[in-house]
Design a protein around this motif. Structure first.
Motif, PDB file in Angstrom:
ATOM      1  N   GLN A  60      13.581 -37.020  35.480  1.00 21.18           N
ATOM      2  CA  GLN A  60      13.908 -36.730  34.084  1.00 21.18           C
ATOM      3  C   GLN A  60      13.623 -37.980  33.267  1.00 21.18           C
ATOM      4  OE1 GLN A  60      15.130 -33.743  32.595  1.00 21.18           O
ATOM      5  NE2 GLN A  60      14.623 -34.914  30.744  1.00 21.18           N
ATOM      6  N   MET A  61      12.744 -37.856  32.291  1.00 22.51           N
ATOM      7  CA  MET A  61      12.347 -38.988  31.469  1.00 22.51           C
ATOM      8  C   MET A  61      12.753 -38.716  30.031  1.00 22.51           C
ATOM      9  SD  MET A  61       8.558 -39.758  33.026  1.00 22.51           S
ATOM     10  CE  MET A  61       7.872 -38.266  32.307  1.00 22.51           C
ATOM     11  N   SER A  62      13.424 -39.662  29.418  1.00 22.51           N
ATOM     12  CA  SER A  62      13.833 -39.521  28.032  1.00 22.51           C
ATOM     13  C   SER A  62      13.496 -40.806  27.277  1.00 22.51           C
ATOM     14  CB  SER A  62      15.327 -39.207  27.935  1.00 22.51           C
ATOM     15  OG  SER A  62      16.094 -40.235  28.519  1.00 22.51           O
ATOM     16  N   SER A  63      13.620 -40.736  25.964  1.00 21.34           N
ATOM     17  CA  SER A  63      13.286 -41.883  25.101  1.00 21.34           C
ATOM     18  C   SER A  63      11.933 -42.458  25.479  1.00 21.34           C
ATOM     19  CB  SER A  63      14.371 -42.966  25.201  1.00 21.34           C
ATOM     20  OG  SER A  63      15.626 -42.451  24.834  1.00 21.34           O
ATOM     21  N   LEU A  64      10.966 -41.575  25.649  1.00 19.66           N
ATOM     22  CA  LEU A  64       9.651 -42.005  26.133  1.00 19.66           C
ATOM     23  C   LEU A  64       8.950 -42.900  25.124  1.00 19.66           C
ATOM     24  CD1 LEU A  64       8.622 -38.709  27.878  1.00 19.66           C
ATOM     25  CD2 LEU A  64       8.657 -40.953  28.966  1.00 19.66           C
ATOM     26  N   ARG A 119      10.428 -33.555  32.091  1.00 20.41           N
ATOM     27  CA  ARG A 119      10.972 -33.486  33.443  1.00 20.41           C
ATOM     28  C   ARG A 119       9.833 -33.197  34.415  1.00 20.41           C
ATOM     29  NH1 ARG A 119      14.543 -29.022  36.621  1.00 20.41           N
ATOM     30  NH2 ARG A 119      15.884 -30.422  37.841  1.00 20.41           N
ATOM     31  N   ARG A 162      16.606 -44.788  30.948  1.00 20.00           N
ATOM     32  CA  ARG A 162      15.775 -43.749  30.330  1.00 20.00           C
ATOM     33  C   ARG A 162      15.296 -42.722  31.347  1.00 20.00           C
ATOM     34  NH1 ARG A 162      11.035 -44.905  28.248  1.00 20.00           N
ATOM     35  NH2 ARG A 162      10.578 -46.701  29.580  1.00 20.00           N
ATOM     36  N   PHE A 163      15.090 -43.135  32.579  1.00 19.97           N
ATOM     37  CA  PHE A 163      14.593 -42.243  33.633  1.00 19.97           C
ATOM     38  C   PHE A 163      15.717 -41.965  34.623  1.00 19.97           C
ATOM     39  CE2 PHE A 163       9.747 -43.378  33.606  1.00 19.97           C
ATOM     40  CZ  PHE A 163       9.716 -43.142  32.238  1.00 19.97           C
ATOM     41  N   THR A 164      15.748 -40.738  35.142  1.00 20.37           N
ATOM     42  CA  THR A 164      16.714 -40.355  36.163  1.00 20.37           C
ATOM     43  C   THR A 164      16.012 -39.578  37.268  1.00 20.37           C
ATOM     44  OG1 THR A 164      18.489 -40.206  34.521  1.00 20.37           O
ATOM     45  CG2 THR A 164      18.871 -39.148  36.653  1.00 20.37           C
ATOM     46  N   GLY A 210       9.863 -41.064  21.914  1.00 23.36           N
ATOM     47  CA  GLY A 210      11.248 -40.632  21.797  1.00 23.36           C
ATOM     48  C   GLY A 210      11.536 -39.298  22.464  1.00 23.36           C
ATOM     49  N   GLY A 211      10.506 -38.622  22.907  1.00 22.26           N
ATOM     50  CA  GLY A 211      10.666 -37.312  23.526  1.00 22.26           C
ATOM     51  C   GLY A 211      11.051 -37.394  24.989  1.00 22.26           C
ATOM     52  N   SER A 212      11.139 -36.217  25.601  1.00 20.45           N
ATOM     53  CA  SER A 212      11.572 -36.119  26.995  1.00 20.45           C
ATOM     54  C   SER A 212      10.629 -35.216  27.784  1.00 20.45           C
ATOM     55  CB  SER A 212      12.990 -35.537  27.074  1.00 20.45           C
ATOM     56  OG  SER A 212      13.924 -36.347  26.405  1.00 20.45           O
TER      57      SER A 212
END
Length: 122
Positions: free
Chosen positions: A81-85, A19, A66-68, A15-17
């Protein structure tokens, strides 16, 4: 010569992020589409994000939303940028210039940097 230096990886809870950054040298960065790849133990390297010179982006379904990916041509740097890992995102992440060939994005250079380890675990 080509150099690709990835950084920003680490250990993060589900759930973490994070970059990631990749600084390129020895190439004319602005004329290249760029991509982020990852390779998990025992698996093939896979493309997880692509960005064209015109900043059009593309993602596989596994990371879409989830990724940008983004780029800063002034800094010769591409970001992820990675989120909701998720635990399945655990891998070594690499960047490379990419080109469209045979109906898919393929690595432009045979050279790969050292990558940056991303571990998603509680």
């Amino acid at each position: 010569q080509v150099q690709l230096v990835e950084s920003g990886g680490g250990l993060v809870q589900p759930g973490g992020s994070l970059r990631l950054s990749c600084e390129a040298s020895g190439i004319i960065f602005s004329i290249h589409a760029m991509g982020w790849y990852r390779q998990a133990p025992g698996k093939q390297r896979e493309l997880v994000a692509a960005i064209t010179t015109g900043t059009t982006t593309n993602y596989p379904d596994s990371v879409k939303g989830r990724f940008t990916i983004s780029r800063d041509n002034a800094k010769n740097t591409v970001y992820l940028q990675m989120s909701s890992l998720k635990p399945e995102d655990t891998a070594v992440y690499y960047c490379n210039a990419i080109r469209w060939a045979r109906g898919m994005w393929t690595p432009f250079y045979d050279y790969w940097g050292q990558g940056t380890q991303v571990t998603v675990s509680s």
